[in-house]
Design a protein around this motif. Sequence first.
Motif, PDB file in Angstrom:
ATOM      1  N   ASP A 168       0.761  -1.129  -0.028  1.00 20.29           N
ATOM      2  CA  ASP A 168       0.059  -0.113  -0.007  1.00 20.29           C
ATOM      3  C   ASP A 168       0.920   1.231  -0.029  1.00 20.29           C
ATOM      4  O   ASP A 168       0.721   2.225  -0.434  1.00 20.29           O
ATOM      5  N   VAL A 169       1.805   1.427   0.693  1.00 24.80           N
ATOM      6  CA  VAL A 169       2.669   2.301   0.972  1.00 24.80           C
ATOM      7  C   VAL A 169       4.103   2.022   0.561  1.00 24.80           C
ATOM      8  O   VAL A 169       4.710   1.081   1.095  1.00 24.80           O
ATOM      9  N   CYS A 170       5.054   2.897  -0.134  1.00 30.03           N
ATOM     10  CA  CYS A 170       6.291   2.838  -0.165  1.00 30.03           C
ATOM     11  C   CYS A 170       6.953   4.212   0.334  1.00 30.03           C
ATOM     12  O   CYS A 170       6.698   5.242  -0.197  1.00 30.03           O
ATOM     13  N   THR A 171       7.481   3.885   1.503  1.00 27.37           N
ATOM     14  CA  THR A 171       8.239   5.111   2.180  1.00 27.37           C
ATOM     15  C   THR A 171       9.707   5.430   1.834  1.00 27.37           C
ATOM     16  O   THR A 171      10.270   6.456   1.828  1.00 27.37           O
ATOM     17  N   THR A 172      10.443   4.216   2.173  1.00 28.56           N
ATOM     18  CA  THR A 172      11.743   4.406   1.912  1.00 28.56           C
ATOM     19  C   THR A 172      12.324   3.273   0.732  1.00 28.56           C
ATOM     20  O   THR A 172      13.282   3.400   0.104  1.00 28.56           O
ATOM     21  N   GLY A 173      11.301   2.291   0.639  1.00 30.16           N
ATOM     22  CA  GLY A 173      11.742   1.259  -0.600  1.00 30.16           C
ATOM     23  C   GLY A 173      12.403   0.065   0.034  1.00 30.16           C
ATOM     24  O   GLY A 173      12.771  -1.091  -0.675  1.00 30.16           O
ATOM     25  N   ALA A 174      12.890   0.033   1.441  1.00 29.47           N
ATOM     26  CA  ALA A 174      13.545  -1.007   2.242  1.00 29.47           C
ATOM     27  C   ALA A 174      12.812  -2.309   2.147  1.00 29.47           C
ATOM     28  O   ALA A 174      13.364  -3.362   1.978  1.00 29.47           O
ATOM     29  N   THR A 175      11.419  -2.358   2.603  1.00 29.45           N
ATOM     30  CA  THR A 175      10.538  -3.556   2.856  1.00 29.45           C
ATOM     31  C   THR A 175      10.436  -4.187   1.272  1.00 29.45           C
ATOM     32  O   THR A 175      10.540  -5.295   1.147  1.00 29.45           O
ATOM     33  N   LEU A 176      10.087  -3.465   0.326  1.00 35.52           N
ATOM     34  CA  LEU A 176      10.275  -3.967  -1.044  1.00 35.52           C
ATOM     35  C   LEU A 176      11.631  -4.430  -1.437  1.00 35.52           C
ATOM     36  O   LEU A 176      11.571  -5.624  -2.177  1.00 35.52           O
ATOM     37  N   GLN A 177      12.487  -3.761  -1.447  1.00 37.59           N
ATOM     38  CA  GLN A 177      14.068  -4.283  -1.415  1.00 37.59           C
ATOM     39  C   GLN A 177      14.265  -5.789  -0.828  1.00 37.59           C
ATOM     40  O   GLN A 177      14.921  -6.759  -1.419  1.00 37.59           O
ATOM     41  N   ARG A 178      13.614  -5.803   0.359  1.00 35.13           N
ATOM     42  CA  ARG A 178      14.175  -7.043   0.990  1.00 35.13           C
ATOM     43  C   ARG A 178      13.321  -8.105   0.577  1.00 35.13           C
ATOM     44  O   ARG A 178      13.977  -9.228   0.190  1.00 35.13           O
ATOM     45  N   ALA A 179      12.010  -7.973   0.217  1.00 30.10           N
ATOM     46  CA  ALA A 179      11.111  -8.905  -0.535  1.00 30.10           C
ATOM     47  C   ALA A 179      11.992  -9.300  -2.003  1.00 30.10           C
ATOM     48  O   ALA A 179      12.071 -10.491  -2.422  1.00 30.10           O
ATOM     49  N   TYR A 180      12.286  -8.323  -2.649  1.00 26.13           N
ATOM     50  CA  TYR A 180      13.180  -8.766  -3.860  1.00 26.13           C
ATOM     51  C   TYR A 180      14.171  -9.493  -3.901  1.00 26.13           C
ATOM     52  O   TYR A 180      14.634 -10.361  -4.670  1.00 26.13           O
ATOM     53  N   GLN A 181      15.222  -8.964  -2.585  1.00 27.03           N
ATOM     54  CA  GLN A 181      16.354  -9.879  -2.474  1.00 27.03           C
ATOM     55  C   GLN A 181      16.063 -11.385  -2.141  1.00 27.03           C
ATOM     56  O   GLN A 181      16.732 -12.285  -2.434  1.00 27.03           O
ATOM     57  N   VAL A 194       2.659  -0.080  -5.909  1.00 33.79           N
ATOM     58  CA  VAL A 194       2.384   0.264  -4.670  1.00 33.79           C
ATOM     59  C   VAL A 194       1.142   1.301  -4.775  1.00 33.79           C
ATOM     60  O   VAL A 194       0.962   2.026  -5.870  1.00 33.79           O
ATOM     61  N   LEU A 195       0.076   1.381  -4.005  1.00 34.96           N
ATOM     62  CA  LEU A 195      -0.724   2.295  -4.036  1.00 34.96           C
ATOM     63  C   LEU A 195      -0.403   3.999  -3.963  1.00 34.96           C
ATOM     64  O   LEU A 195      -0.543   4.685  -4.724  1.00 34.96           O
ATOM     65  N   CYS A 196       0.723   4.061  -2.987  1.00 35.81           N
ATOM     66  CA  CYS A 196       1.322   5.435  -2.968  1.00 35.81           C
ATOM     67  C   CYS A 196       2.924   5.304  -2.588  1.00 35.81           C
ATOM     68  O   CYS A 196       3.296   4.350  -2.019  1.00 35.81           O
ATOM     69  N   ILE A 197       3.163   6.505  -3.069  1.00 31.11           N
ATOM     70  CA  ILE A 197       5.004   6.581  -2.514  1.00 31.11           C
ATOM     71  C   ILE A 197       4.995   7.921  -2.131  1.00 31.11           C
ATOM     72  O   ILE A 197       4.657   8.888  -2.043  1.00 31.11           O
ATOM     73  N   HIS A 198       6.007   7.814  -1.114  1.00 30.39           N
ATOM     74  CA  HIS A 198       6.530   9.091  -0.252  1.00 30.39           C
ATOM     75  C   HIS A 198       7.311   9.988  -1.290  1.00 30.39           C
ATOM     76  O   HIS A 198       8.126   9.728  -2.062  1.00 30.39           O
ATOM     77  N   PRO A 199       6.937  11.322  -0.797  1.00 34.21           N
ATOM     78  CA  PRO A 199       7.192  12.345  -1.962  1.00 34.21           C
ATOM     79  C   PRO A 199       8.888  12.418  -1.831  1.00 34.21           C
ATOM     80  O   PRO A 199       9.543  12.847  -2.947  1.00 34.21           O
ATOM     81  N   GLU A 203      11.303  12.328  -5.353  1.00 36.82           N
ATOM     82  CA  GLU A 203      12.253  13.200  -5.755  1.00 36.82           C
ATOM     83  C   GLU A 203      13.537  12.808  -5.718  1.00 36.82           C
ATOM     84  O   GLU A 203      14.294  13.045  -6.813  1.00 36.82           O
ATOM     85  N   GLN A 204      13.773  11.678  -5.080  1.00 37.35           N
ATOM     86  CA  GLN A 204      15.285  11.204  -5.205  1.00 37.35           C
ATOM     87  C   GLN A 204      15.504  10.666  -6.296  1.00 37.35           C
ATOM     88  O   GLN A 204      16.463  10.465  -7.036  1.00 37.35           O
ATOM     89  N   ASN A 205      14.401   9.804  -6.505  1.00 34.66           N
ATOM     90  CA  ASN A 205      14.581   8.804  -8.002  1.00 34.66           C
ATOM     91  C   ASN A 205      14.507  10.045  -9.169  1.00 34.66           C
ATOM     92  O   ASN A 205      15.123   9.408 -10.031  1.00 34.66           O
TER      93      ASN A 205
END
Length: 210
Positions: A168-181, A194-199, A203-205
């Motif tokens: 639902d939320v991607c704030t840092t991407g760490a959780t998805l990265q862990r799942a990916y690994q 994801v439903l929504c992403i942290h601004p 911006e960093q991307n």
Amino acid sequence: MKYCLICLCELQDHQTLQQWLFMEDPLCKECRAQFCPVNRKVQINGLNIFAFYLYDSFMEALLFQMKEGRDIALAPLFFLPFSRWFHQHRHLKWILMPSSEHKFIERGFSPLREMLKNIPGLLYEPLYKKTDFKQSKRSKVERAQVSQEIFLKEEYPIPQGHLLLIDDVCTTGATLQRAYQLLKTHNNEIEAVVLCIHPLLLEQNKKRSR
């Protein structure tokens, strides 16, 4: 008669022509206009993540009301308007990001399953979370420790083929990265939505892609 899930007005008189024709949106046009669309793909360490909305105070309040306030009636307003997007990706194996057992017992339901309940698709849950945590509330060092809290379930058959991680939320991407690994050793093709992403993450991307 159908009513907006937020303001409770009659949908028939308070929707755009597109909303009314497809009958997929449980919100009126005024309430839907409060969402901030992103509809773009970002990449974090090799993982492509597609985001529908920005994670702002309005979205945060709605998710809190649904998950912590146990207002399951709000569940359809999140992913259901994108049912055609999910239909186009129905050939992928949908992997749900995990909640802790503590949160599941406390709430009595899985928020992601409720959000996706009216969208046809087979959902897989090969991951589990040992403890309850919120990435946005953690320090940089603490976020790096996510690898110590998310694991693959023992004896759970890992789906083969192209995987779609869903959160639902991607704030840092760490959780998805862990799942990916964890999953990429079993599958070569993995992407996420994801439903929504942290601004800040968005911006960093953007800066990295310039």
